[in-house]
Design a protein around this motif. Structure first.
Motif, PDB file in Angstrom:
ATOM      1  N   SER A 108       3.125   1.821  -1.954  1.00  0.00           N
ATOM      2  CA  SER A 108       3.463   2.159  -3.341  1.00  0.00           C
ATOM      3  C   SER A 108       2.222   2.286  -4.221  1.00  0.00           C
ATOM      4  O   SER A 108       2.349   2.520  -5.419  1.00  0.00           O
ATOM      5  CB  SER A 108       4.409   1.097  -3.925  1.00  0.00           C
ATOM      6  OG  SER A 108       3.770  -0.167  -3.987  1.00  0.00           O
ATOM      7  N   ASP A 109       1.041   2.109  -3.648  1.00  0.00           N
ATOM      8  CA  ASP A 109      -0.190   2.316  -4.413  1.00  0.00           C
ATOM      9  C   ASP A 109      -0.421   3.820  -4.540  1.00  0.00           C
ATOM     10  O   ASP A 109      -0.474   4.542  -3.528  1.00  0.00           O
ATOM     11  CB  ASP A 109      -1.377   1.652  -3.721  1.00  0.00           C
ATOM     12  CG  ASP A 109      -1.263   0.131  -3.729  1.00  0.00           C
ATOM     13  OD1 ASP A 109      -0.533  -0.388  -4.600  1.00  0.00           O
ATOM     14  OD2 ASP A 109      -1.877  -0.521  -2.868  1.00  0.00           O
TER      15      ASP A 109
ATOM     16  N   SER B  80       0.819  -1.208   0.000  1.00  0.00           N
ATOM     17  CA  SER B  80       0.000   0.000   0.000  1.00  0.00           C
ATOM     18  C   SER B  80       0.853   1.260   0.000  1.00  0.00           C
ATOM     19  O   SER B  80       0.393   2.333  -0.394  1.00  0.00           O
ATOM     20  CB  SER B  80      -0.932  -0.006   1.219  1.00  0.00           C
ATOM     21  OG  SER B  80      -0.151  -0.017   2.425  1.00  0.00           O
TER      22      SER B  80
ATOM     23  N   SER C 139      -6.229   6.523 -11.036  1.00  0.00           N
ATOM     24  CA  SER C 139      -5.616   5.220 -10.729  1.00  0.00           C
ATOM     25  C   SER C 139      -4.433   4.918 -11.632  1.00  0.00           C
ATOM     26  O   SER C 139      -3.396   4.424 -11.179  1.00  0.00           O
ATOM     27  CB  SER C 139      -6.659   4.113 -10.846  1.00  0.00           C
ATOM     28  OG  SER C 139      -7.725   4.334  -9.944  1.00  0.00           O
TER      29      SER C 139
ATOM     30  N   ASP D  75       0.868   8.385  -2.374  1.00  0.00           N
ATOM     31  CA  ASP D  75       0.742   6.968  -2.044  1.00  0.00           C
ATOM     32  C   ASP D  75      -0.322   6.770  -0.969  1.00  0.00           C
ATOM     33  O   ASP D  75      -0.817   7.718  -0.359  1.00  0.00           O
ATOM     34  CB  ASP D  75       2.096   6.391  -1.623  1.00  0.00           C
ATOM     35  CG  ASP D  75       2.661   7.042  -0.367  1.00  0.00           C
ATOM     36  OD1 ASP D  75       1.873   7.420   0.496  1.00  0.00           O
ATOM     37  OD2 ASP D  75       3.912   7.171  -0.268  1.00  0.00           O
ATOM     38  N   LYS D  76      -0.692   5.486  -0.747  1.00  0.00           N
ATOM     39  CA  LYS D  76      -1.748   5.148   0.200  1.00  0.00           C
ATOM     40  C   LYS D  76      -1.197   4.659   1.531  1.00  0.00           C
ATOM     41  O   LYS D  76      -1.945   4.106   2.347  1.00  0.00           O
ATOM     42  CB  LYS D  76      -2.653   4.063  -0.394  1.00  0.00           C
ATOM     43  CG  LYS D  76      -3.387   4.501  -1.648  1.00  0.00           C
ATOM     44  CD  LYS D  76      -4.275   3.378  -2.174  1.00  0.00           C
ATOM     45  CE  LYS D  76      -5.008   3.796  -3.442  1.00  0.00           C
ATOM     46  NZ  LYS D  76      -5.850   2.685  -3.973  1.00  0.00           N
TER      47      LYS D  76
END
Length: 827
Positions: free
Chosen positions: A279-280, A277, A302, A328-329
């Motif tokens: 790197s999301d 997450s 996205s 990032d998330k």
């Protein structure tokens, strides 16, 4: 035994043999036999065993030996020379201590009687250990997970390695393959076993190395030592410590105006070195230039794809600017951004394309030749001749293109660069296809040149002449001596200095000051032209480069005279006040010299030019005044109507701006008798009938003065005969003022060139000639002495002899004049 018979006596030997029966069993001396055999002993090795003893004889004694069943041992019976039987234990199969450390055998000795008897002994074979087993880990691979922000010193326990050997042949130590992040610490248990702990020795960074593959080695203490290995895989777990980053910080995108809605403009690719997450990423606009941007383009949060949302029209809107941020998330999310410039291209067929793969700018101006500063690729979506492209750059540039591979070109430096001549180059790469008509495209890159300190500061002039008006205010700006250095930054920043020069115990820095930053030259004192006329020194400009470069310039300061000294009237002589009384014969002819006004001005030639005017005159038709030589002459003869007393006020005015002046009042009285004789007394010889005491004094005085004159002339001749020593001309300085005033007043003659100390002038008056001595510095009084008309004075040099000669002559005639005057007054 022996048997004796008496008659006859005879002796018989009788041998009684006792026949054995098998009534004894074989017996061993020891019931237990111990043997130590190394497990490395090869098969076939024999070991002697203790023999069994049987008291029976013959066939009833020990006949053979047997050993209990064993796959490793056998018995071999040996017969001695005396027929005795012995047993050797034969190793039939190599031993393995790790499989069986002790072998228990039963050794049986059997005799040959009937029935046979036997005896037994226990044989205990102890297998000795050899280092024939390497340490072995229970796992071939150890997987360890660790957070990348784990503190240094964190410890991980690993399973012990097992070595079936014993003693020194078991595990002794552990080793770890070379690693800057991990180390092994060996622990010793209470039973002497060795274990290994993995310790973190340096901070981890998953983005630099996510997995650390280590080799753990266990080494025993045998000779030679044996070792076993296991892999230790350390997986570094991610923390959100890296912000997303775009491939480029700035994207310049060209898009055709006929691009359909939904077509891809750019696929932004931001990467985050973290994982999971962390790197999301989510893409969003952070800034755009106008609402038109959001109406025309769509950003997928996205995927980061920017697609055409509205109709593009090159004529309406050509350039769209926006900033996109990728977040990032992860926990405590991080973000990165990029700038995007979308340029709409006018609709046309496919043009050749240029791609600047790399461009090095700025570069140093002393870059070496043949250095690659750019890599360019060209392409054309067309095919055939329309897809064949040629790349070129403008001519007359110090660069050339060199093809490195298919459709790739290198831009290299072909000539030396000079930033001072050309500070930057706009290099236009032009690609042209071979179609008909040909289409082309170009890309312009600006190559900036970095400066190196290769230029010396330059003054606009090699010699500065600065004129400074005397009586200047201290601290006044004289001039700005600004040098130019074509270099940049610190190589261009100049510092100015006055090169120290000491003149007459006074340094230039006490007279002048220069601003080290801008070269403004200031005077630190007020200058007086009458004392100091010029200065000569050097100023240095030094840049701040490394190493610094410098140059200097000669500065010539010339003090310009101001009209700050008023004329001083030295003739006619005024004992007190400014009124002079003169007597003239009433019968004076027209054009006769009545009086002569002489004024001196110590200013420069221009400011010291004196003109004379009547300020007041009793009768303007009777007298005339020469404005240049100050001579007052009669314009006609006196008449009976003219008053006996005439008053003339003469003003002497210099040529300065504003002009300064001095006045003298001359009161003329006309007389009928005796004045003529007085005026011509120097021309009429005097005769005396009586030799009085006064005449005696006069003769003594004349003789003394003549003697002094003779001595002076002799000294002058001696000095003239001496060879003068060559001397170097002193350079101009603040205390060496050379007078160049060569002007004359009427019939006056410049007697001495050394005007710094005095100037002698001969001025003709009605009564004779005057010698005027002008001392310097200003403010000293004037000494005027009268000399007869017949006296002539010639110019002299600056030598000491000339000075003495002039002084002697002046003194001589002055004394004569005084004596004659005194004599006449007495008469």
């Amino acid at each position: 035994m022996e048997v004796i018979l008496e008659n006859p006596v005879r002796i018989f030997n009788i041998e009684l043999e006792i026949l054995d029966i098998n009534d004894n069993a074989p017996q061993f001396r020891r019931g237990v036999i111990h043997l130590d055999i190394s497990e490395s002993t090869p098969a076939g090795e024999r070991f002697s065993l203790s023999n069994a003893v049987d008291p029976d004889v013959g066939i009833n004694t020990v006949k053979t030996y047997h050993v209990s069943a064993s796959e490793h041992f056998a018995i071999e019976v040996q017969t001695g020379r005396d027929g005795s039987k012995s047993a050797d234990l034969i190793l039939t199969k190599t031993l393995d201590r790790e499989q069986q450390a002790v072998h228990n055998l039963i050794l049986t000795a059997v005799d040959g009687g009937t029935p046979a008897r036997s005896g037994t002994a226990s044989v205990i074979v102890q297998v000795l250990d050899t280092n024939d087993n390497a340490p072995k880990f229970d796992q071939q691979t150890y997987n360890i997970k660790i957070m990348e922000n784990s503190p240094i010193g964190k410890r991980f326990s690993l399973s012990n390695a097992v070595d079936p050997d014993v003693g020194i042949n078991t595990v002794k130590t552990y080793h770890l393959s070379t690693s800057e992040h991990f180390a092994i610490e060996v622990q010793t248990g209470r039973d002497g076993s060795k274990s290994a702990d993995l310790i973190l020795t340096k901070t981890l960074d998953r983005e630099q190395q996510a997995v650390h593959n280590l080799i753990l080695t266990a080494v025993d203490g045998g000779t030679p030592a044996r070792s076993g290995t296991a892999s230790v895989i350390v997986q570094v777990l991610d923390t959100n410590d890296n912000a997303p980053k775009f491939d480029q910080q700035t994207y310049n995108i060209k898009i055709m105006e006929n691009s359909p809605i939904g077509s891809l403009v750019i696929h932004l690719n931001a990467t985050d070195l973290d994982e999971g997450s962390n790197s999301d990423l989510i893409y969003s606009y952070s800034l755009y230039t106008s609402e038109k941007t959001q109406e025309t383009f769509n950003l997928n949060p996205s995927t980061g794809e920017i697609t055409v949302k509205g109709v593009l029209n090159y004529e309406d809107f050509k350039i769209y600017d926006m900033e996109v941020i990728a977040t990032d998330k992860g926990t405590n999310s991080l973000s990165g951004q990029c700038t995007i410039k979308i340029m709409v291209e006018d609709m046309n067929d496919n043009h050749p394309q240029i791609s600047i793969k790399s461009f090095q700018s700025p570069v140093s101006e002393d870059i070496k030749l043949d250095t690659v500063i750019a890599v360019v690729s060209v392409s054309d979506k067309d095919s055939g001749d329309n897809g064949v492209v040629d790349l070129h750059i403008p001519d007359h540039m110090p660069f050339k293109l060199r093809e490195s591979s298919d459709n790739y070109y290198e831009l290299v430096v072909s000539e030396p660069l000079d930033r001072e001549k050309v500070p930057e180059y706009d290099i236009t790469f032009t690609v042209t296809d071979r179609g008909s008509p040909p289409l082309s495209d170009n890309e312009t890159m600006t190559l900036e040149l970095l400066d190196v300190n290769d230029n010396v500061p330059q003054f606009p002039q090699s010699f500065y002449t600065i004129r400074v008006m005397e009586n200047n205010a201290p601290g006044a700006l004289l001039s700005s001596l600004t040098a130019f250095d074509p270099d940049l930054h610190e190589n261009q920043y100049l510092v100015y200095f006055i090169l120290e020069k000491e003149i007459a115990n006074t340094s230039m820095s006490m007279l002048f000051s220069i601003n080290p930053e801008n070269g403004n030259l200031y005077a630190l004192k007020t200058f007086d032209y009458e004392i100091e006329k010029e200065f000569l020194f050097h100023i240095e400009a030094r840049d701040s480069g490394s190493p610094p470069l410098s140059s200097n310039v000669t500065v010539h300061i010339i003090i310009v005279d101001q009209n700050d000294n008023a004329p001083v009237i030295v003739s006619p002589w005024r004992a007190h006040g400014s009124v002079v009384e003169e007597k003239i014969p009433r019968s004076t002819d027209k054009g006769s010299l009545v009086a002569k006004v002489i004024a001196l001005d110590i200013d420069s030639v221009h400011n010291s030019r004196i003109t004379y005017q009547f300020l007041q005159v009793t009768d303007a038709n009777l007298f005339s005044l020469d404005q240049y030589n100050g001579e007052i002459r009669t314009m006609r003869m006196f008449s009976y109507r003219d008053p006996r007393h005439q008053q003339l006020v003469v003003v002497a005015k210099d040529n300065g701006q504003p002009a300064l002046s001095a006045t003298v009042t001359i009161k003329l009285s006309t007389v009928e008798t005796a004045v003529k004789a007085y005026s011509d007394m120097t021309e009429v010889p005097l005769e005396y009938d009586i030799f009085s005491d006064l005449n005696l004094y006069l003769v003594i005085g004349l003789g003394s003065v003549s003697f002094l004159l003779l001595i002076t002339i002799l000294v002058t001749i001696v000095l003239k005969c001496q060879k003068p020593k060559a001397s170097k001309t002193a350079p101009p300085c603040r205390n060496s003022v050379i007078s160049e005033r060569n002007s004359t007043i009427a019939d006056s003659t410049l007697v001495s060139n050394d005007a710094y100390w005095y100037s002698l002038f001969l001025a003709e008056t009605r009564k004779g000639k005057l010698v005027v001595r002008q001392p310097v510095p200003k403010g000293s009084r004037y000494i005027v002495s009268s000399i007869p008309r017949s006296t002539g004075v010639t110019d002299t040099s600056d030598s000491a002899a000339s000075t003495l000669q002039v002084g002697a002559i002046v003194m001589y005639f002055s004394l004569i004049n005084i004596l004659f005057s005194f004599s006449f007054s007495s008469q």
